[in-house]
Design an enzyme around this catalytic site. Structure first.
Site, short mmCIF file in Angstrom:
data_model
loop_
_atom_site.label_atom_id
_atom_site.label_comp_id
_atom_site.label_asym_id
_atom_site.label_seq_id
_atom_site.Cartn_x
_atom_site.Cartn_y
_atom_site.Cartn_z
N ASP A 152 1.01 -1.10 0.00
CA ASP A 152 0.48 0.10 0.58
C ASP A 152 0.91 0.74 -0.13
O ASP A 152 0.06 2.64 -0.87
CB ASP A 152 -0.97 -0.50 1.69
CG ASP A 152 -1.85 0.70 0.90
OD1 ASP A 152 -2.11 1.78 0.56
OD2 ASP A 152 -2.84 1.20 2.54
N THR A 179 -1.49 -11.55 2.79
CA THR A 179 -0.47 -12.39 3.41
C THR A 179 1.03 -11.84 4.43
O THR A 179 2.31 -12.14 5.02
CB THR A 179 0.62 -13.00 2.75
OG1 THR A 179 1.17 -12.57 1.44
CG2 THR A 179 -0.13 -14.18 1.78
P1 ADP Z 1 -1.44 -7.29 3.51
O1 ADP Z 1 -1.43 -6.21 4.91
O2 ADP Z 1 -3.01 -7.15 3.63
O3 ADP Z 1 -1.00 -8.35 4.28
P2 ADP Z 1 0.75 -5.84 3.22
O4 ADP Z 1 1.56 -4.92 2.21
O5 ADP Z 1 1.58 -5.86 4.38
O6 ADP Z 1 -0.55 -6.25 3.08
O7 ADP Z 1 1.25 -7.57 2.09
C1 ADP Z 1 1.16 -7.83 1.05
C2 ADP Z 1 1.96 -9.03 -0.14
O8 ADP Z 1 2.42 -8.04 -0.72
C3 ADP Z 1 3.49 -8.97 0.92
O9 ADP Z 1 4.23 -10.03 0.13
C4 ADP Z 1 4.34 -8.21 1.31
O10 ADP Z 1 5.75 -8.85 1.05
C5 ADP Z 1 4.06 -7.58 -0.91
N1 ADP Z 1 4.67 -6.13 -1.17
C6 ADP Z 1 5.53 -4.94 -0.63
N2 ADP Z 1 5.63 -4.61 -1.21
C7 ADP Z 1 5.25 -4.71 -2.48
C8 ADP Z 1 5.39 -4.18 -3.66
N3 ADP Z 1 6.56 -2.64 -3.80
N4 ADP Z 1 5.29 -5.39 -4.65
C9 ADP Z 1 3.97 -6.27 -4.69
N5 ADP Z 1 4.56 -6.51 -2.55
C10 ADP Z 1 4.81 -5.95 -2.37
#
Ligand code: ADP
Length: 181
Positions: free
Chosen positions: A42, A126
């Site tokens: 996010d 995740t």
């Molecule tokens: P949630 O709160 O839904 O768990 P997170 O952002 O904490 O969301 O994590 C969801 C996934 O997105 C994790 O696997 C994290 O490593 C991954 N993630 C973080 N940054 C990026 C990015 N720039 N591009 C793709 N995936 C990402």
């Protein structure tokens, strides 16, 4: 009868990388219910899209868990950002599986509405929301395959894995559900 067509399996890709760099019509954001930005993917999406994204998100009034809302992509290569709110893992008996499946379906419904052909998903729930990775991956891949079988307008769905552990699990689950492609 299988739940999805062999053609659906040909339309999915698993890649390792940063979703903000994806050159697709729409990227999906794993947002929180406020839609006002957060950490993880996010935060990365808001940084890359620029402040106009937050401005548009403020006008949306949040989003319930399991649903999705769409905005423009601003400075991102993607035209659209689909913001969906995954469930926080609370042990698995609080509708987490169904809510996560609903995130994928709701996001794809919005994509179809906007005529999106290529879309990229992160591994929703995740990270900070602690949904067990393999269980979440099975739900993600299965829902996308089912949806693709019914919506031929979507040409490609990319699962963008940020780290190598996530990438390995996605590859394994896709092979289990689709076989060697
Ligand atoms: P949630 O709160 O839904 O768990 P997170 O952002 O904490 O969301 O994590 C969801 C996934 O997105 C994790 O696997 C994290 O490593 C991954 N993630 C973080 N940054 C990026 C990015 N720039 N591009 C793709 N995936 C990402």
């Amino acid at each position: 009868m299988t739940e999805w067509s062999p053609q659906a399996c040909k339309k999915i890709a698993v890649v390792q990388g940063d979703i903000t760099r994806e050159q697709v019509d729409a990227i999906v954001n794993a947002a929180n219910r406020s839609l006002l930005g957060g950490g993880g993917v996010d935060g990365a999406i808001h940084r890359a899209a620029g402040p106009e994204l937050l401005e548009e998100c403020r006008r949306l009034g949040g989003c319930p868990t399991g649903q999705a809302k769409i905005t423009r992509g601003y400075r991102l290569p993607a035209k659209w950002v689909i913001h969906t709110v995954g469930p926080v893992w609370r042990g698995g008996a609080h509708g987490e599986d169904q809510l996560l499946a609903s995130c994928y379906r709701s996001s794809l419904d919005l994509a179809v509405e906007k005529g999106v052909r290529r879309i990229a998903f992160p591994a929703i729930s995740t990270g900070a929301y602690r949904f067990p990775l393999e269980r979440a991956t099975r739900i993600a891949v299965r829902e996308v395959l089912r949806f693709l079988s019914e919506h031929p307008g979507i040409e490609e769905v990319r699962f963008v894995c940020f780290d190598s552990g996530t990438y390995t699990v996605y590859r394994k689950v896709v092979e289990e559900l689709c076989g060697e492609r």
